[in-house]
Design an enzyme around this catalytic site. Structure first.
Site, short mmCIF file in Angstrom:
data_model
loop_
_atom_site.label_atom_id
_atom_site.label_comp_id
_atom_site.label_asym_id
_atom_site.label_seq_id
_atom_site.Cartn_x
_atom_site.Cartn_y
_atom_site.Cartn_z
N THR A 133 -5.22 -7.29 -13.04
CA THR A 133 -5.05 -6.93 -11.62
C THR A 133 -5.47 -8.03 -10.65
OG1 THR A 133 -7.19 -5.82 -11.77
CG2 THR A 133 -5.24 -4.44 -12.04
N ASP A 223 -8.55 -17.04 -19.56
CA ASP A 223 -9.42 -16.04 -18.96
C ASP A 223 -10.42 -15.67 -20.05
OD1 ASP A 223 -10.76 -13.83 -18.04
OD2 ASP A 223 -9.00 -12.87 -17.16
N1 F0G Z 1 -10.27 -10.93 -16.01
C1 F0G Z 1 -10.36 -9.83 -16.77
C2 F0G Z 1 -9.68 -9.79 -18.09
C3 F0G Z 1 -11.13 -8.75 -16.32
O1 F0G Z 1 -11.21 -7.66 -17.08
C4 F0G Z 1 -11.75 -8.83 -15.04
C5 F0G Z 1 -12.52 -7.70 -14.53
C6 F0G Z 1 -11.62 -10.00 -14.30
C7 F0G Z 1 -10.87 -11.03 -14.82
C8 F0G Z 1 -12.24 -10.14 -12.94
O2 F0G Z 1 -13.59 -10.29 -13.03
O3 F0G Z 1 -14.55 -8.25 -11.92
O4 F0G Z 1 -15.92 -10.29 -12.34
O5 F0G Z 1 -14.18 -10.31 -10.61
N2 F0G Z 1 -12.43 -6.56 -15.02
C9 F0G Z 1 -13.22 -5.40 -14.66
C10 F0G Z 1 -12.83 -4.26 -15.56
C11 F0G Z 1 -13.20 -5.07 -13.22
O6 F0G Z 1 -13.31 -3.15 -15.31
O7 F0G Z 1 -12.09 -4.46 -16.52
P1 F0G Z 1 -14.61 -9.76 -11.90
#
Ligand code: F0G
Length: 467
Positions: A133, A223
Site C-alpha cells: 500500500t 523491501d
Molecule cells: N513494506 C512492507 C512490506 C510493509 O509491510 C510495510 C508496513 C511497509 C513497507 C511500510 O512500513 O509501516 O514502517 O511505514 N506494513 C504494516 C503492516 C503497516 O501492518 O503490514 P512502515
C-alpha cells in the site's frame, strides 16, 4: 516441523526467551464489542486498543523488545548530530545487510518516500512482486505507475507453490520490452510478500531478476521489511541452503540488490524506526539532501537516539536462527490448527500472519460487499480479536480511472506480533474463528459510508447492509 512423528518422539521448538514483564488484557462483553465496532464504522483500525482482547491487527511496531534492547534505550545519545547510536545502527546494517550507506528514517514509508522522490520521474514505471500500500502510493505520488510482475500462483490462495513471492521473469521481460528500460528506474522486490499472504521469494529467482536487471541497466530496491523471515523460508525450502545460517542467507539476498527500504517495526523488533540503505554514492548524496527536508538530520532521520539503539540491538536478535524458527513456528501453529478444522486460509502458511480467505469463508457475498472487511469486524464482535482487511478496501482506486481495484485476493490478516502472545492465545483465536465459521452464512455484507482520499483502509467507515 517434525509433524509426522508421534508426539512423544517429537522435539518441538520453544520460544528462546522467558517472560519478565506482562501487560494485562481487558475482557469485554459481546454487547460492548458490538457498540465499539459500530463506533469504529466497522473498521478495525478505528477501534481503541484497550477494547481489544487479542490484537492481531499488525506485526508492525507491536513486538516485545528484549531486556538488552530496553537497556539500550537508557543509552540514548540524544545529540542533534552524530549520535553514537546512529553509528551503532550503521555498523550493524553494514554487517548484516551489507549496504555501505545507511540513512535512518522514522519508519519504512519514510524510506519509500525518499527513494521514490530520488529515482522516479513522471511517466516512469516501477515493476514489483505485488504492490504494498504505502510503497505503491509513494511511487504514484512521485509520478510513477506500479506494475505487478509477481508469478500467477501468488493470486491463488490454494496454490501450494513454495515461493509464491517470485517474480514472473517473462512478465518482467515483457514489461521492459513494452515500455523500455529507460522508463524503469528500479524494480521493487518484496521479501516476504505481505499482500500475497507473507509468501517468500527464492534466492534463485532473485538471482534471475538480478541478471535481467543488470542486462538492462535497471536497479533493484529490496523491501527488506521482512527479509529475515524470507531468509528462513529459503533455509527451509530451497536446495543448498539447509545448513546455512539465516544471517548468511539474508546477507546473500541483499547482495543481489542495489539498495533497500526498511521498516524496522517488523523483523527488527522495535516499536518505531526504519532506514534507507544503498550502495550507490549518487543516490546516497541525493538522500542526504532530501532526508533533512522530510525526516531530520541524516544521523537521526526522525528517530530518537534511543530508538536507533533499540533497532541496532534488534538486528542481532532478529537474525538468530532460534528466534526466527520460533517466530515463524508460532504463525504455523495457528495456521495448522485452522487447516485441521477445514477453515479456508492462504496456503502455504505465511511468515508473519495467517490469512483467512474471505472469498471462500463468505462465498455468499460479492467483493463489493467488502467480505474481508466484514469478516474482520465479526471476528472482533465474536471474540475481541482484532485483525485487518487485505482485499478490495486495501487495494483502493485506480489513479487514472478512479474505479475500485478488484484484487483477486480478498483476505483477512491475523498478524502475529513477535514475542508477545502465547500458544494459548492462538488456541483461543482459532476457536473464535471456528465458531464464526459455523454461522458464516448469517453474516451480511457492508456498504461504505465514508471514503478517505489516500490509503482508504485506515480510516474508511462502513455499515452492515440490510438483508
Ligand atoms: N513494506 C512492507 C512490506 C510493509 O509491510 C510495510 C508496513 C511497509 C513497507 C511500510 O512500513 O509501516 O514502517 O511505514 N506494513 C504494516 C503492516 C503497516 O501492518 O503490514 P512502515
Amino acid at each position: 516441523m517434525n509433524q509426522e512423528l508421534p508426539v512423544r518422539h517429537r522435539r518441538s521448538w520453544a520460544e528462546p526467551y522467558k517472560i519478565k514483564m506482562v501487560e494485562l488484557l481487558k475482557n469485554t462483553t459481546q454487547e460492548e464489542r458490538l457498540r465499539a465496532i459500530e463506533m469504529a464504522g466497522y473498521n478495525t483500525f478505528l477501534l481503541r486498543s484497550e477494547d481489544v482482547y487479542i490484537d492481531l491487527l499488525t506485526d508492525s511496531g507491536t513486538s516485545a523488545m528484549s531486556d538488552v534492547q530496553w537497556s539500550g534505550m537508557m543509552l540514548g545519545d540524544e545529540a542533534y548530530s552524530g549520535s553514537a547510536n546512529f553509528y551503532h545502527l550503521e555498523e550493524n546494517v553494514r554487517k548484516y545487510y551489507g549496504y555501505p550507506h545507511v540513512i535512518p528514517t522514522h519508519q519504512g514509508r519514510g524510506a519509500e518516500h525518499l527513494i521514490s522522490k530520488i529515482l522516479i520521474k513522471t511517466g516512469d514505471v516501477v515493476p514489483g512482486n505485488m504492490y504494498f500500500t504505502t510503497t505503491r502510493l509513494h511511487q504514484e505520488l512521485a509520478g510513477g505507475t506500479f506494475e505487478d510482475v509477481i508469478v500467477e500462483e501468488a493470486h491463488d490462495p490454494m496454490s501450494q507453490a513454495p515461493f509464491k513471492g517470485n517474480v514472473d521473469i517473462q512478465k518482467l521481460e515483457n514489461l521492459i520490452a513494452r515500455v523500455g528500460a529507460s522508463k524503469i528506474p528500479y524494480i521493487t522486490i518484496g521479501a516476504t510478500v505481505n499482500m500475497a499472504g507473507g509468501q517468500p521469494i527464492s534466492m534463485a529467482n532473485m538471482r534471475e531478476v538480478r541478471n535481467v536487471a543488470q542486462r538492462n541497466g535497471i536497479r533493484i530496491i529490496l523491501d527488506a521489511t521482512r527479509a529475515i523471515e524470507n531468509a528462513f523460508f529459503i533455509q527451509q525450502r530451497e536446495e543448498g541452503y539447509a545448513n546455512k545460517p539465516v544471517a548468511d542467507i539474508l546477507f546473500e539476498m541483499c547482495s543481489l540488490s542495489d539498495g533497500a527500504t526498511m521498516s524496522g517495526k517488523k523483523d527488527l523488533l522495535v516499536n518505531i524506526g526504519g532506514f534507507l540503505a544503498m550502495r550507490d554514492e549518487w543516490i546516497y548524496n541525493e538522500a542526504l539532501s532530501l532526508v533533512v527536508v522530510y525526516e531530520g538530520m541524516h544521523t537521526y532521520g526522525g528517530l530518537a537516539g534511543r530508538d536507533m539503539e533499540a533497532m541496532a540491538r534488534g538486528i542481532i536478535e532478529a537474525v538468530q536462527d532460534n528466534h526466527i524458527r520460533a517466530r515463524v513456528g508460532q504463525v504455523e501453529y495457528l495456521g495448522h490448527k485452522l487447516q485441521e478444522w477445514g477453515i479456508p486460509i492462504v496456503e502455504p502458511i505465511g511468515g508473519h500472519a495467517v490469512y483467512l480467505d474471505a472469498k471462500r469463508f463468505l462465498p455468499h457475498l460479492k467483493q463489493n460487499e467488502y467480505p474481508a472487511q466484514m469478516l474482520a469486524a465479526q471476528l472482533y464482535i465474536e471474540g475481541g480479536i482484532r485483525s485487518m482487511e487485505r482485499g478490495i478496501v486495501s487495494a483502493g482506486r485506480d489513479q487514472l480511472t478512479g474505479e475500485e481495484r478488484h484484487p483477486r485476493l480478498e483476505l483477512v490478516r491475523l498478524t502475529i506480533p513477535r514475542r508477545v502472545y502465547t500458544q494459548a492465545h492462538l488456541d483461543v483465536t482459532a476457536e473464535v474463528i471456528a465458531s464464526l465459521y459455523d454461522r458464516r452464512s448469517e453474516i451480511p455484507g457492508l456498504e461504505m459510508t465514508y471514503e478517505p482520499r489516500y490509503l482508504r483502509f485506515f480510516q474508511a467507515r462502513f455499515k452492515p447492509k440490510a438483508n
